[in-house]
Write an enzyme that holds these catalytic residues in place. Structure first.
Site, PDB file in Angstrom:
ATOM      1  N   LYS A 233      -7.637   7.271  -4.481  1.00 46.70           N
ATOM      2  CA  LYS A 233      -7.427   8.981  -5.166  1.00 46.70           C
ATOM      3  C   LYS A 233      -6.688   9.332  -4.089  1.00 46.70           C
ATOM      4  CE  LYS A 233     -12.330  10.206  -6.465  1.00 46.70           C
ATOM      5  NZ  LYS A 233     -13.110  10.433  -6.429  1.00 46.70           N
ATOM      6  N   GLY A 234      -6.594   8.824  -3.115  1.00 43.42           N
ATOM      7  CA  GLY A 234      -5.553   8.983  -1.537  1.00 43.42           C
ATOM      8  C   GLY A 234      -6.515   9.566  -0.446  1.00 43.42           C
TER       9      GLY A 234
ATOM     10  N   ASP B 270       1.042  -1.200   0.182  1.00 50.94           N
ATOM     11  CA  ASP B 270       0.129  -0.227   0.433  1.00 50.94           C
ATOM     12  C   ASP B 270       0.801   1.681   0.175  1.00 50.94           C
ATOM     13  OD1 ASP B 270      -2.630  -1.508   0.286  1.00 50.94           O
ATOM     14  OD2 ASP B 270      -2.533  -0.927   2.539  1.00 50.94           O
ATOM     15  N   MET B 271       0.518   2.138   0.144  1.00 50.13           N
ATOM     16  CA  MET B 271       1.715   3.426  -0.430  1.00 50.13           C
ATOM     17  C   MET B 271       0.569   4.444   0.618  1.00 50.13           C
ATOM     18  SD  MET B 271       3.759   4.970  -2.259  1.00 50.13           S
ATOM     19  CE  MET B 271       3.035   4.107  -4.218  1.00 50.13           C
TER      20      MET B 271
ATOM     21  N   ARG C 299      -2.604  -0.810  -8.469  1.00 50.00           N
ATOM     22  CA  ARG C 299      -4.219  -0.507  -7.884  1.00 50.00           C
ATOM     23  C   ARG C 299      -4.008   1.242  -8.053  1.00 50.00           C
ATOM     24  NH1 ARG C 299      -4.570  -0.792  -1.599  1.00 50.00           N
ATOM     25  NH2 ARG C 299      -5.096  -3.212  -1.630  1.00 50.00           N
TER      26      ARG C 299
ATOM     27  N   THR D  22     -11.817   2.353  -6.916  1.00 54.16           N
ATOM     28  CA  THR D  22     -13.515   3.698  -6.156  1.00 54.16           C
ATOM     29  C   THR D  22     -13.998   4.088  -5.854  1.00 54.16           C
ATOM     30  OG1 THR D  22     -13.159   5.783  -6.757  1.00 54.16           O
ATOM     31  CG2 THR D  22     -13.506   4.040  -8.749  1.00 54.16           C
ATOM     32  N   HIS D  23     -15.056   4.259  -5.109  1.00 54.23           N
ATOM     33  CA  HIS D  23     -16.207   4.415  -4.654  1.00 54.23           C
ATOM     34  C   HIS D  23     -16.866   5.271  -5.496  1.00 54.23           C
ATOM     35  CE1 HIS D  23     -14.453   2.663  -1.839  1.00 54.23           C
ATOM     36  NE2 HIS D  23     -15.522   1.303  -1.615  1.00 54.23           N
TER      37      HIS D  23
ATOM     38  N   ARG E 264     -10.266   7.177   8.585  1.00 57.36           N
ATOM     39  CA  ARG E 264     -10.183   7.385   7.931  1.00 57.36           C
ATOM     40  C   ARG E 264     -11.366   7.045   6.878  1.00 57.36           C
ATOM     41  NH1 ARG E 264      -5.055   6.243   8.799  1.00 57.36           N
ATOM     42  NH2 ARG E 264      -4.940   4.139   7.408  1.00 57.36           N
ATOM     43  N   ARG E 265     -12.655   5.762   7.302  1.00 61.12           N
ATOM     44  CA  ARG E 265     -13.704   5.773   6.536  1.00 61.12           C
ATOM     45  C   ARG E 265     -14.569   6.334   6.991  1.00 61.12           C
ATOM     46  NH1 ARG E 265      -9.968   2.833   5.290  1.00 61.12           N
ATOM     47  NH2 ARG E 265      -9.891   5.062   4.076  1.00 61.12           N
TER      48      ARG E 265
END
Length: 313
Positions: free
Chosen positions: A185-186, A129-130, A182, A224-225, A286-287
């Site tokens: 957006k960040g 992951d980034m 993957r 993305t959602h 974050r969610r």
């Protein structure tokens, strides 16, 4: 509000309080598949039965000690073994800060190498992951260094964030290397010299990078959602005859289940990012930053609990 929540996600004292609140745990259950590996396996089996692909994230980031980094790597080794044993998707996602990147690069490298070696044994895919922009070069460098360990035996990939101004150059280089990317957006607050400050620019960059990857990438993951971006992806692949087998959509556990199911019914591959573990607080915050309707309820509960503790302390 989003900026505030992302700041709160890094406050360890609030995290310790939040993890003790029953109301928090009930909300967390929507986004996190449990605190134990056994709970995660049950969630993964349900997703498999419904036709979804999965990737597993053992929650944790920015560990404070070398021992904690080693322990996190050990959890991934156990998870890889369990995925193979249960015949589930052998696919995991990890963060380098959880492996000790901010403590000692050599420790981090050794931990990730252990995971890649175990992945090669069970033919598993590992995604690095980034995180924030300060780790981008280190992340890509680590992936390039360790990629040969399980190349052709599960393989590995990275994440690119459209919010970063450098991402177009990174995508060009990674396509040449046939990297599995993957695209997201960040989820980090970044300074404007290195990231687009406006949502419209982030979305525009995402659309451009998405088209580039769908045309030329190696099995890219469109993460993305955003229904507008997904609609653009669907229109592009249909117009240009890009087969569904050449890419997949990726979404988070518990987020836009309706959209996940619609894409699956339309014949597209959908992989669900399934996190589990006790270190869920930063991920959960974050969610929340993406779902403001839940924020006021949680914060009122945190403040009330804090007052109660002070009055009885």
């Amino acid at each position: 509000m989003r900026t505030s929540l992302l700041w709160l996600s890094r406050r360890r004292s609030l995290g310790r309080l939040a993890t003790r609140l029953p109301v928090t745990r009930s909300m967390v259950a929507r986004f996190v598949a449990g605190e134990t590996l056994d709970e995660a396996i049950l969630a993964l089996e349900k997703l498999r039965a419904a036709g979804f692909r999965t990737t597993v994230d053992v929650l944790g980031e920015a560990v404070a000690s070398v021992d904690a980094a080693h322990a996190a790597a050990d959890e991934y080794l156990a998870a890889l073994g369990a995925l193979a044993e249960h015949g589930l998707d052998r696919n995991v996602s990890l963060k380098l800060s959880q492996m000790g990147l901010k403590l000692d690069r050599v420790v981090c490298r050794d931990n990730v190498a252990r995971i890649f070696e175990r992945a090669a044994e069970v033919d598993a895919f590992v995604r690095i992951d980034m995180e924030d922009h300060a780790t981008t070069d280190a992340t890509l460098g680590m992936w390039r260094e360790l990629r040969p360990i399980n190349a052709g035996r599960g393989d590995s990939g990275v994440v690119i964030q459209s919010a970063l101004r450098r991402s177009a150059r990174d995508v060009d280089a990674l396509i040449e290397e046939r990297a599995r990317i993957r695209l997201c957006k960040g989820a980090y607050v970044e300074p404007s010299p290195v990231a687009f400050p406006d949502k419209a620019d982030v979305d525009g960059a995402y659309a451009t990078l998405m088209a580039r990857l769908l045309r030329d990438g190696t099995f890219p993951a469109i993460a993305t959602h955003d229904e507008r971006l997904i609609a653009r992806a669907v229109a592009l692949v249909r117009e240009e005859g890009i087969a569904p087998e050449r890419f997949e959509f990726q979404m988070l556990f518990g987020v836009r289940r309706d959209l996940q199911e619609r894409l699956l019914r339309a014949g597209f591959g959908v992989r669900v990012y399934v996190p589990f573990g006790t270190q869920w607080y930063p991920y959960f915050m974050r969610r929340l930053a993406e779902r403001p309707a839940n924020v006021a309820f949680l914060l009122r509960s945190l403040l009330r609990e804090g007052r109660d503790r002070r009055s009885t302390g």
